[in-house]
Structure formats: C-alpha cells, structure tokens
Motif scaffolding. Structure first.
Motif, PDB file in Angstrom:
ATOM      1  N   GLU A  21      -2.692  -2.325 -39.295  1.00  0.00           N
ATOM      2  CA  GLU A  21      -3.352  -3.415 -38.569  1.00  0.00           C
ATOM      3  C   GLU A  21      -2.622  -3.690 -37.256  1.00  0.00           C
ATOM      4  O   GLU A  21      -3.248  -3.933 -36.228  1.00  0.00           O
ATOM      5  CB  GLU A  21      -3.392  -4.684 -39.430  1.00  0.00           C
ATOM      6  N   PHE A  24      -3.500  -0.992 -34.754  1.00  0.00           N
ATOM      7  CA  PHE A  24      -4.828  -1.231 -34.169  1.00  0.00           C
ATOM      8  C   PHE A  24      -4.760  -2.352 -33.126  1.00  0.00           C
ATOM      9  O   PHE A  24      -5.401  -2.260 -32.077  1.00  0.00           O
ATOM     10  CB  PHE A  24      -5.858  -1.584 -35.247  1.00  0.00           C
ATOM     11  N   GLU A  28      -5.780  -1.992 -29.096  1.00  0.00           N
ATOM     12  CA  GLU A  28      -6.759  -2.831 -28.382  1.00  0.00           C
ATOM     13  C   GLU A  28      -6.264  -3.210 -26.992  1.00  0.00           C
ATOM     14  O   GLU A  28      -7.057  -3.354 -26.065  1.00  0.00           O
ATOM     15  CB  GLU A  28      -7.051  -4.105 -29.180  1.00  0.00           C
ATOM     16  N   CYS A  38      -0.783   5.281 -29.546  1.00  0.00           N
ATOM     17  CA  CYS A  38      -1.207   4.436 -30.672  1.00  0.00           C
ATOM     18  C   CYS A  38      -2.072   5.232 -31.632  1.00  0.00           C
ATOM     19  O   CYS A  38      -1.897   5.152 -32.855  1.00  0.00           O
ATOM     20  CB  CYS A  38      -1.989   3.216 -30.181  1.00  0.00           C
ATOM     21  N   ILE A  42      -1.539   5.909 -35.550  1.00  0.00           N
ATOM     22  CA  ILE A  42      -2.588   5.536 -36.513  1.00  0.00           C
ATOM     23  C   ILE A  42      -2.974   6.758 -37.338  1.00  0.00           C
ATOM     24  O   ILE A  42      -3.092   6.687 -38.560  1.00  0.00           O
ATOM     25  CB  ILE A  42      -3.824   4.927 -35.790  1.00  0.00           C
ATOM     26  N   ILE A 102     -12.298   4.499 -32.055  1.00  0.00           N
ATOM     27  CA  ILE A 102     -11.151   3.735 -32.565  1.00  0.00           C
ATOM     28  C   ILE A 102     -11.666   2.447 -33.224  1.00  0.00           C
ATOM     29  O   ILE A 102     -11.228   2.073 -34.310  1.00  0.00           O
ATOM     30  CB  ILE A 102     -10.137   3.394 -31.438  1.00  0.00           C
ATOM     31  N   ASN A 103     -12.617   1.777 -32.564  1.00  0.00           N
ATOM     32  CA  ASN A 103     -13.189   0.538 -33.123  1.00  0.00           C
ATOM     33  C   ASN A 103     -13.927   0.815 -34.430  1.00  0.00           C
ATOM     34  O   ASN A 103     -13.832   0.035 -35.382  1.00  0.00           O
ATOM     35  CB  ASN A 103     -14.129  -0.128 -32.111  1.00  0.00           C
ATOM     36  N   GLN A 106     -11.340   1.329 -37.042  1.00  0.00           N
ATOM     37  CA  GLN A 106     -10.721   0.060 -37.406  1.00  0.00           C
ATOM     38  C   GLN A 106     -11.615  -0.722 -38.386  1.00  0.00           C
ATOM     39  O   GLN A 106     -11.124  -1.255 -39.380  1.00  0.00           O
ATOM     40  CB  GLN A 106     -10.451  -0.776 -36.149  1.00  0.00           C
ATOM     41  N   GLN A 110     -10.548  -1.703 -42.116  1.00  0.00           N
ATOM     42  CA  GLN A 110     -10.529  -3.117 -42.519  1.00  0.00           C
ATOM     43  C   GLN A 110     -11.340  -3.327 -43.794  1.00  0.00           C
ATOM     44  O   GLN A 110     -10.912  -4.058 -44.690  1.00  0.00           O
ATOM     45  CB  GLN A 110     -11.073  -4.006 -41.396  1.00  0.00           C
TER      46      GLN A 110
END
Length: 157
Positions: A21, A24, A28, A38, A42, A102-103, A106, A110
């Motif tokens: 988290e 992520f 952002e 990043c 990840i 990436i979004n 994520q 989540q």
C-alpha cells in the motif's frame, strides 16, 4: 481461537500488505523515473508475496473446510494481478497506459487485501492455533527468502 503474534503468518502477510500500500502511495506521487522504480518494487513485492502465499498459506488452508472455500477465489485474484504486472512490464512510465494499469493493479490488490484480511484471516484464526500460525510464519519467511533470487531474475526478463 488464535490471536496474531508478531511472527505468525497472518501478521507477516498483513505487514506485506501495508508495505505494498505504501509503494502504491509513492507511485501516485512519482514522476516517470521514480514511477518506474516504484513499479519495480511493487512487481517484486507482489510476485514474492503471491508465490509465497500459494506455496505456504493456501496449502495450509486446504486442510480445513472453513478456509478451503476461499482458495480458488484468492488464486484467481493472484492470477489477475500477475497478468496486470506483466502488462505493465511491457509499457514505459511515460505512456498514459502505464499509470492506468498501475491504478487497475492497485484496485485489484486492494480488493484482494480486503477479502483476505476481513474474511480469510478470521476463518483461519478459527481453525489454526498460535503454534500452527507461528510455524507457518517461519515457513513463509524461509520460502520467501528462497524465492527472492528467482523473482529478481524474472524482473529483468
């Protein structure tokens, strides 16, 4: 009923969830160069985490009716994340699709984390005692350490 201790498998998995988290959150705010770094972090964290869960946590869950029912869904979610990770690996950070993927990753992660921490962990705590959870935690850490070189190698492919 088992309560989490610092080295049991559930607290180790939770700590890894928080770490991802955080990665992520950094992604952002990142510029293109930092975003790529990043993403590499990840990629490594999620790949190691998923493989280790599949080798240690899920087989242990297979032994109990109360937890066995969650494995197929969790493995599908891992597969979805792996596909997105591979798609991102083919992109460059400057491309608009990179940030979109990436979004997407994520959101998928989540969802998986919520399911795992809110449903699966509670079911596992009802089935396994502290000693079992601690032993699985040790096995989780040992397996992860063994997998790390292969995951690092896969990142450069």
């Amino acid at each position: 009923m088992a309560k989490a201790t610092s080295k049991d498998i559930l607290s180790l998995i939770e700590a890894e969830h928080r770490q991802v988290e955080q990665l992520f959150a950094e992604a952002e705010k990142a510029d293109n160069k930092k975003l790529y770094e990043c993403f590499n972090q990840i990629f490594k964290a999620l790949t190691l985490h998923a493989r280790t869960e599949e080798l240690v946590f899920y087989p242990a869950m297979q032994e109990y009716e109360e937890t066995k029912k969650y494995i197929e869904e969790a493995e599908k979610e891992h597969e979805e994340a792996k596909v997105i990770l591979e798609e991102i690996k083919e992109l460059k950070p400057g491309e608009s699709e990179f940030q979109k993927k990436i979004n997407e990753l994520q959101k998928a992660v989540q969802h998986h984390v919520r399911e795992e921490e809110n449903k699966i962990f509670n079911a596992v705590r009802k089935c396994m005692n502290d000693e079992q959870l601690t032993n699985l935690g040790r096995e989780f850490q040992e397996t992860k350490a063994k997998l790390e070189p292969a995951v690092k190698a896969a990142m450069t492919e």
